[in-house]
Design a protein around this motif. Structure first.
Motif, PDB file in Angstrom:
ATOM      1  N   SER A  42       0.841  -1.187   0.000  1.00 21.39           N
ATOM      2  CA  SER A  42       0.000   0.000   0.000  1.00 21.39           C
ATOM      3  C   SER A  42       0.874   1.235   0.000  1.00 21.39           C
ATOM      4  O   SER A  42       1.874   1.283   0.726  1.00 21.39           O
ATOM      5  N   ASN A  43       0.494   2.212  -0.833  1.00 16.95           N
ATOM      6  CA  ASN A  43       1.176   3.498  -0.849  1.00 16.95           C
ATOM      7  C   ASN A  43       2.511   3.500  -1.622  1.00 16.95           C
ATOM      8  O   ASN A  43       3.208   4.511  -1.627  1.00 16.95           O
ATOM      9  N   GLY A  45       2.933   3.434  -4.723  1.00 10.82           N
ATOM     10  CA  GLY A  45       2.842   4.285  -5.913  1.00 10.82           C
ATOM     11  C   GLY A  45       2.309   3.603  -7.159  1.00 10.82           C
ATOM     12  O   GLY A  45       2.574   4.052  -8.279  1.00 10.82           O
ATOM     13  N   LYS A  46       1.507   2.547  -6.984  1.00  6.72           N
ATOM     14  CA  LYS A  46       0.969   1.805  -8.131  1.00  6.72           C
ATOM     15  C   LYS A  46       0.066   2.675  -9.002  1.00  6.72           C
ATOM     16  O   LYS A  46       0.248   2.767 -10.211  1.00  6.72           O
ATOM     17  N   SER A  47      -0.919   3.300  -8.348  1.00  4.93           N
ATOM     18  CA  SER A  47      -1.894   4.082  -9.114  1.00  4.93           C
ATOM     19  C   SER A  47      -1.216   5.294  -9.761  1.00  4.93           C
ATOM     20  O   SER A  47      -1.512   5.635 -10.912  1.00  4.93           O
ATOM     21  N   THR A  62      -5.527   7.894  -6.691  1.00  3.49           N
ATOM     22  CA  THR A  62      -4.359   7.867  -5.809  1.00  3.49           C
ATOM     23  C   THR A  62      -4.706   8.571  -4.492  1.00  3.49           C
ATOM     24  O   THR A  62      -5.688   9.310  -4.417  1.00  3.49           O
ATOM     25  N   SER A  63      -3.900   8.319  -3.484  1.00  9.25           N
ATOM     26  CA  SER A  63      -4.114   8.994  -2.204  1.00  9.25           C
ATOM     27  C   SER A  63      -2.856   8.914  -1.364  1.00  9.25           C
ATOM     28  O   SER A  63      -2.083   7.958  -1.492  1.00  9.25           O
ATOM     29  N   PRO A  66      -2.640   5.180   2.722  1.00  9.28           N
ATOM     30  CA  PRO A  66      -2.585   3.824   2.163  1.00  9.28           C
ATOM     31  C   PRO A  66      -3.956   3.159   2.135  1.00  9.28           C
ATOM     32  O   PRO A  66      -4.850   3.534   2.899  1.00  9.28           O
ATOM     33  N   LYS A  68      -5.963   2.941  -0.632  1.00  2.91           N
ATOM     34  CA  LYS A  68      -6.914   3.622  -1.515  1.00  2.91           C
ATOM     35  C   LYS A  68      -7.541   2.657  -2.525  1.00  2.91           C
ATOM     36  O   LYS A  68      -8.755   2.608  -2.683  1.00  2.91           O
ATOM     37  N   PRO A  87      -5.158  -3.649  -5.473  1.00  2.00           N
ATOM     38  CA  PRO A  87      -5.000  -3.110  -4.113  1.00  2.00           C
ATOM     39  C   PRO A  87      -3.617  -3.471  -3.570  1.00  2.00           C
ATOM     40  O   PRO A  87      -3.042  -4.485  -3.961  1.00  2.00           O
ATOM     41  N   ASP A 155      12.627   9.955  -7.377  1.00  2.00           N
ATOM     42  CA  ASP A 155      12.874  11.406  -7.230  1.00  2.00           C
ATOM     43  C   ASP A 155      13.112  11.807  -5.782  1.00  2.00           C
ATOM     44  O   ASP A 155      13.617  12.886  -5.500  1.00  2.00           O
ATOM     45  N   LYS A 156      12.742  10.940  -4.844  1.00  2.97           N
ATOM     46  CA  LYS A 156      12.895  11.287  -3.431  1.00  2.97           C
ATOM     47  C   LYS A 156      14.293  10.997  -2.891  1.00  2.97           C
ATOM     48  O   LYS A 156      14.559  11.214  -1.716  1.00  2.97           O
ATOM     49  N   SER A 187      10.000   7.155 -11.498  1.00  7.35           N
ATOM     50  CA  SER A 187       9.412   8.219 -10.687  1.00  7.35           C
ATOM     51  C   SER A 187       8.167   8.713 -11.403  1.00  7.35           C
ATOM     52  O   SER A 187       8.232   9.060 -12.588  1.00  7.35           O
ATOM     53  N   SER A 188       7.078   8.742 -10.712  1.00  8.60           N
ATOM     54  CA  SER A 188       5.846   9.245 -11.319  1.00  8.60           C
ATOM     55  C   SER A 188       5.878  10.769 -11.388  1.00  8.60           C
ATOM     56  O   SER A 188       5.114  11.376 -12.136  1.00  8.60           O
ATOM     57  N   GLU A 189       6.777  11.379 -10.623  1.00  2.00           N
ATOM     58  CA  GLU A 189       6.927  12.839 -10.636  1.00  2.00           C
ATOM     59  C   GLU A 189       7.720  13.294 -11.857  1.00  2.00           C
ATOM     60  O   GLU A 189       7.332  14.236 -12.534  1.00  2.00           O
TER      61      GLU A 189
HETATM   62  P1  GTP Z   1      -2.815   1.969  -2.552  1.00  2.00           P
HETATM   63  O1  GTP Z   1      -3.811   2.067  -3.657  1.00  2.00           O
HETATM   64  O2  GTP Z   1      -3.290   2.574  -1.285  1.00  2.00           O
HETATM   65  O3  GTP Z   1      -2.277   0.598  -2.366  1.00  2.00           O
HETATM   66  O4  GTP Z   1      -1.531   2.911  -2.935  1.00  2.00           O
HETATM   67  P2  GTP Z   1      -0.755   3.044  -4.316  1.00  2.00           P
HETATM   68  O5  GTP Z   1       0.366   2.070  -4.344  1.00  2.00           O
HETATM   69  O6  GTP Z   1      -1.687   3.026  -5.472  1.00  2.00           O
HETATM   70  O7  GTP Z   1      -0.078   4.494  -4.168  1.00  2.00           O
HETATM   71  P3  GTP Z   1      -0.521   5.875  -4.819  1.00  2.00           P
HETATM   72  O8  GTP Z   1      -0.226   5.896  -6.281  1.00  2.00           O
HETATM   73  O9  GTP Z   1      -1.911   6.203  -4.398  1.00  2.00           O
HETATM   74  O10 GTP Z   1       0.553   6.865  -4.158  1.00  2.00           O
HETATM   75  C1  GTP Z   1       0.713   6.970  -2.755  1.00  2.00           C
HETATM   76  C2  GTP Z   1       1.367   8.313  -2.425  1.00  2.00           C
HETATM   77  O11 GTP Z   1       2.712   8.355  -2.920  1.00  2.00           O
HETATM   78  C3  GTP Z   1       0.675   9.521  -3.043  1.00  2.00           C
HETATM   79  O12 GTP Z   1       0.712  10.581  -2.118  1.00  2.00           O
HETATM   80  C4  GTP Z   1       1.507   9.833  -4.274  1.00  2.00           C
HETATM   81  O13 GTP Z   1       1.459  11.182  -4.648  1.00  2.00           O
HETATM   82  C5  GTP Z   1       2.908   9.462  -3.787  1.00  2.00           C
HETATM   83  N1  GTP Z   1       3.763   9.022  -4.909  1.00  2.00           N
HETATM   84  C6  GTP Z   1       3.518   7.992  -5.748  1.00  2.00           C
HETATM   85  N2  GTP Z   1       4.505   7.851  -6.658  1.00  2.00           N
HETATM   86  C7  GTP Z   1       5.407   8.836  -6.410  1.00  2.00           C
HETATM   87  C8  GTP Z   1       6.652   9.230  -6.997  1.00  2.00           C
HETATM   88  O14 GTP Z   1       7.158   8.645  -7.968  1.00  2.00           O
HETATM   89  N3  GTP Z   1       7.302  10.289  -6.426  1.00  2.00           N
HETATM   90  C9  GTP Z   1       6.803  10.965  -5.352  1.00  2.00           C
HETATM   91  N4  GTP Z   1       7.515  11.974  -4.857  1.00  2.00           N
HETATM   92  N5  GTP Z   1       5.635  10.628  -4.771  1.00  2.00           N
HETATM   93  C10 GTP Z   1       4.928   9.586  -5.282  1.00  2.00           C
END
Ligand code: GTP
Ligand code: MG
Length: 208
Positions: A42-43, A45-47, A62-63, A66, A68, A87, A155-156, A187-189
């Motif tokens: 969770s969290n 960054g999949k979405s 996205t959220s 965790p 979401k 998920p 990117d972090k 990096s999604s950013e």
């Molecule tokens: P669940 O659906 O809850 O399992 O989470 P997920 O894996 O889909 O993660 P999601 O894409 O919702 O991202 C979670 C958080 O990480 C959000 O606040 C995003 O903005 C942040 N995030 C995701 N990818 C990146 C990235 O490549 N760089 C940065 N800086 N933040 C990211």
């Protein structure tokens, strides 16, 4: 044009459409197109990664909290292949019963979905190898489900820290795996890794 200036830009996502969400793999779209699923804690960054690949801000929800994404979400790409947002696992705040329920439908989907060509296992590039991810990949291996690793949120980190973490991750994997799976750093950013991921999918589609 000089040969050296040739760049393989891979595939372009021209259309990305949400199709359906559910928990039962039998209710997923007919398995007539190659399918690629994105999974990880969770969290991780999949979405966000799916949105980045599809040039959209809010195709997959996205959220910063965790948990979401709670269902198997199908997206149709270019009317040619499916991309699936799953998920996350390992979210501490859900009840044991709920967690067991998710585990079951996700694993049932992964084991039975006949057009699933590859699973992308997302790993947060900032953290040490986690047991839950290593065990999940072992489970994929045991079940003969092909997967690749996608390191996220590059990117972090500073470049040298990023390289160190990825090197350490590979070393950890080599304790159990004879051969390393294909890996991507993303990096999604900044869109790091986007052309590489899309060309990889494109090459699998073309060989199918
Ligand atoms: P669940 O659906 O809850 O399992 O989470 P997920 O894996 O889909 O993660 P999601 O894409 O919702 O991202 C979670 C958080 O990480 C959000 O606040 C995003 O903005 C942040 N995030 C995701 N990818 C990146 C990235 O490549 N760089 C940065 N800086 N933040 C990211
Ligand atoms: Mg999600």
């Amino acid at each position: 044009m000089a040969g050296s200036s040739f760049i393989n830009t891979g595939m372009e996502v021209k259309t990305a459409k949400f199709i359906v969400s559910n928990t039962d793999y039998k209710k997923c779209p007919a398995p007539t197109k190659p399918e690629y699923a994105f999974i990880g804690r969770s969290n991780v960054g999949k979405s966000s990664l799916i949105n980045m690949l599809c040039n959209q801000k809010a195709l997959a929800k996205t959220s910063s909290n965790p948990g979401k994404t709670q269902l198997i979400n199908h997206f149709d790409i270019n009317d040619e292949w499916y991309l699936v947002d799953l998920p996350g696992y390992g979210y501490a705040k859900v009840s044991k019963v709920q967690r067991a329920k998710w585990e079951k439908f996700i694993r049932t989907y992964l084991k039975n979905r006949e057009n699933l060509y590859n699973v992308f296992v997302l790993i947060d590039s900032r953290i040490d190898p986690q047991k839950i991810d290593l065990e999940f990949m072992e489970w994929l291996g045991k079940n003969g489900i092909p997967f690749s690793i996608v390191f996220t949120k590059a990117d972090k980190l500073r470049q040298n820290q990023l390289s160190r973490n990825i090197k350490a991750y590979r070393k950890k994997l080599l304790e159990t795996w004879e051969e390393l799976p294909v890996q991507f750093t993303t990096s999604s950013e900044t869109e790091l890794g986007k052309p590489e991921l899309l060309s990889y999918i494109d090459s699998i589609n073309k060989n199918s």
